[in-house]
Design an enzyme around this catalytic site. Structure first.
Site, PDB file in Angstrom:
ATOM      1  N   SER A  60      -6.106   8.186  31.855  1.00 14.76           N
ATOM      2  CA  SER A  60      -5.235   9.574  31.811  1.00 14.76           C
ATOM      3  C   SER A  60      -5.958  10.434  31.120  1.00 14.76           C
ATOM      4  O   SER A  60      -5.322  11.786  31.071  1.00 14.76           O
ATOM      5  CB  SER A  60      -4.201   8.699  30.660  1.00 14.76           C
ATOM      6  N   THR A  93      -1.940   5.297  28.132  1.00 10.38           N
ATOM      7  CA  THR A  93      -1.949   5.809  26.736  1.00 10.38           C
ATOM      8  C   THR A  93      -2.585   7.251  26.271  1.00 10.38           C
ATOM      9  O   THR A  93      -1.386   7.712  25.117  1.00 10.38           O
ATOM     10  CB  THR A  93      -1.863   4.442  25.881  1.00 10.38           C
ATOM     11  N   ASP A  94      -3.587   6.848  26.482  1.00 12.73           N
ATOM     12  CA  ASP A  94      -4.008   8.630  25.364  1.00 12.73           C
ATOM     13  C   ASP A  94      -3.361   9.572  25.608  1.00 12.73           C
ATOM     14  O   ASP A  94      -3.562  10.589  24.555  1.00 12.73           O
ATOM     15  CB  ASP A  94      -5.778   8.902  26.623  1.00 12.73           C
ATOM     16  N   LYS A 166       1.372   8.700  20.522  1.00 15.45           N
ATOM     17  CA  LYS A 166       0.193   7.732  20.347  1.00 15.45           C
ATOM     18  C   LYS A 166      -0.741   8.177  18.979  1.00 15.45           C
ATOM     19  O   LYS A 166      -1.608   8.721  18.350  1.00 15.45           O
ATOM     20  CB  LYS A 166      -0.895   8.010  20.656  1.00 15.45           C
ATOM     21  N   GLU A 284       3.350  27.724   3.047  1.00 15.80           N
ATOM     22  CA  GLU A 284       2.605  29.012   2.421  1.00 15.80           C
ATOM     23  C   GLU A 284       1.925  29.981   3.003  1.00 15.80           C
ATOM     24  O   GLU A 284       1.528  30.681   3.205  1.00 15.80           O
ATOM     25  CB  GLU A 284       1.434  27.982   2.306  1.00 15.80           C
TER      26      GLU A 284
END
Ligand code: ASP
Length: 328
Positions: A60, A93-94, A166, A284
């Site tokens: 992926s 999954t990446d 992930k 900030e």
């Protein structure tokens, strides 16, 4: 009850990964054909009819507009087909985070769409793919799964694609969800939702991008200067996501350069390089004065995906981009 008919769209990834041996680390994502995966799964005797359609067989990390366009088109066809009850997408999954969120933003919610992956190749010792896949079938077959947006099934949990990321490189329990927790716990035998569907009847929120506008993620580092911002503008970046320190901070010269980019019409979203937490407006960094956008709960990968979709839909003005980040 009739047997649910589930379209399985294959893209590759570790769930379809084939290694050089059950105990080795090396493997090729997408080495296994979707048909073989589905055959293995059918042998488990699940109460669903699976209809495989291979979109790609890649890791992926290599996924992009062409595969996303094919996935979006296949989902759109299946959503309109009364013979299909739900959709499963097998995926590495990446970048499951990016694909899941893109489809979540650009598809309606009236049928379950479930992404599933694995952390261990199909032929590795203790492979998690078949269990995750069986869990995904359980989810996609449940009418209660509709109306929740695109979901990701990993590690016996059902996560909303909007909230999932992930967070570990190799452990089986690699995904986290923020700011909301999991939608359900799932096993091949049980499925427990933690609440009713929250997006019932929703149409697609945005049109699918006709092309991918170049949106870059710039990670802040101590001591850096403004040159990387100028370089991104030099290669035609149409949007920038800052993976900032803490609540989306960066050295003053970098923030000033980003403000100049925003003033020139390139939307800039401040996200964080920190693993988890909100980035709020005007903490900030004075977003009101500088024309910047706060990513809220979205980490850099999903912030970039949302900004891509917004730019492709002609939404670039800071207040409108902020409203989208607040409201999705
Ligand atoms: N590199 C692989 C992929 O994303 C990793 C995985 O699937 O877990 O395709």
């Amino acid at each position: 009850m009739t047997t649910p008919r589930i379209l399985v769209l294959g893209t590759g990834g570790t769930i379809a990964g084939a290694g050089t041996g059950a105990t080795g680390a090396a493997y090729r994502p997408g080495g296994l054909a979707l048909g073989t995966l589905v055959e293995h799964l059918s042998a488990l005797g699940l109460a669903a009819e699976l209809v495989p359609q291979e979109i790609a067989r890649i890791g992926s990390q290599d996924i992009g507009w062409a595969e996303w366009q094919a996935l979006h088109a296949a989902c759109t066809t299946a959503l309109a087909d009364p013979a299909i009850d739900g959709i499963i997408i097998t995926h590495g999954t990446d970048t499951a985070e990016e694909t899941g969120f893109l489809l979540d933003l650009t598809l309606p919610t009236h049928k379950p769409i479930v992404m599933v992956g694995a952390m261990r190749a199909a032929d590795a010792v203790g492979a998690d793919g078949m269990r995750n896949f069986a869990n995904a079938v359980k989810v996609a077959s449940d009418p209660q799964a509709a109306g929740r947006g695109v979901m990701l099934v990993m590690g016996d949990a059902v996560l909303a694609a909007r909230d999932a990321r992930k967070a570990a490189t190799s452990s089986i329990d690699a995904f986290r969800t923020f700011p909301r927790g999991p939608l359900a716990r799932v096993t091949p035998a049980t499925l427990d939702w933690f609440g009713p569907p929250h997006r019932t009847g929703e149409l697609a929120r945005y049109a699918f991008p006709p092309e991918l506008p170049r949106v870059a993620i710039l990670t802040a580092g101590a001591g850096m200067d403004e040159k990387p911002v100028e370089a991104l503008l030099g290669i035609g970046a149409r949007g920038i996501v800052l993976a900032g320190m803490g609540q989306g901070n960066a050295p003053r010269v970098v923030i000033e350069a980003l403000a100049r980019a925003a003033a020139s019409g390139v939307p800039v979203v401040r996200s964080t390089r920190v693993d988890e937490g909100l980035v709020d407006r005007n903490v900030e960094v004075d977003d009101d004065v500088l024309g910047l956008v706060a990513a809220r709960a979205f980490g850099p990968a999903r912030a970039r995906m949302l900004l891509i979709v917004l730019i492709a839909n002609g939404i670039t003005e800071a207040a409108a981009v902020q409203a989208a980040f607040d409201g999705v």
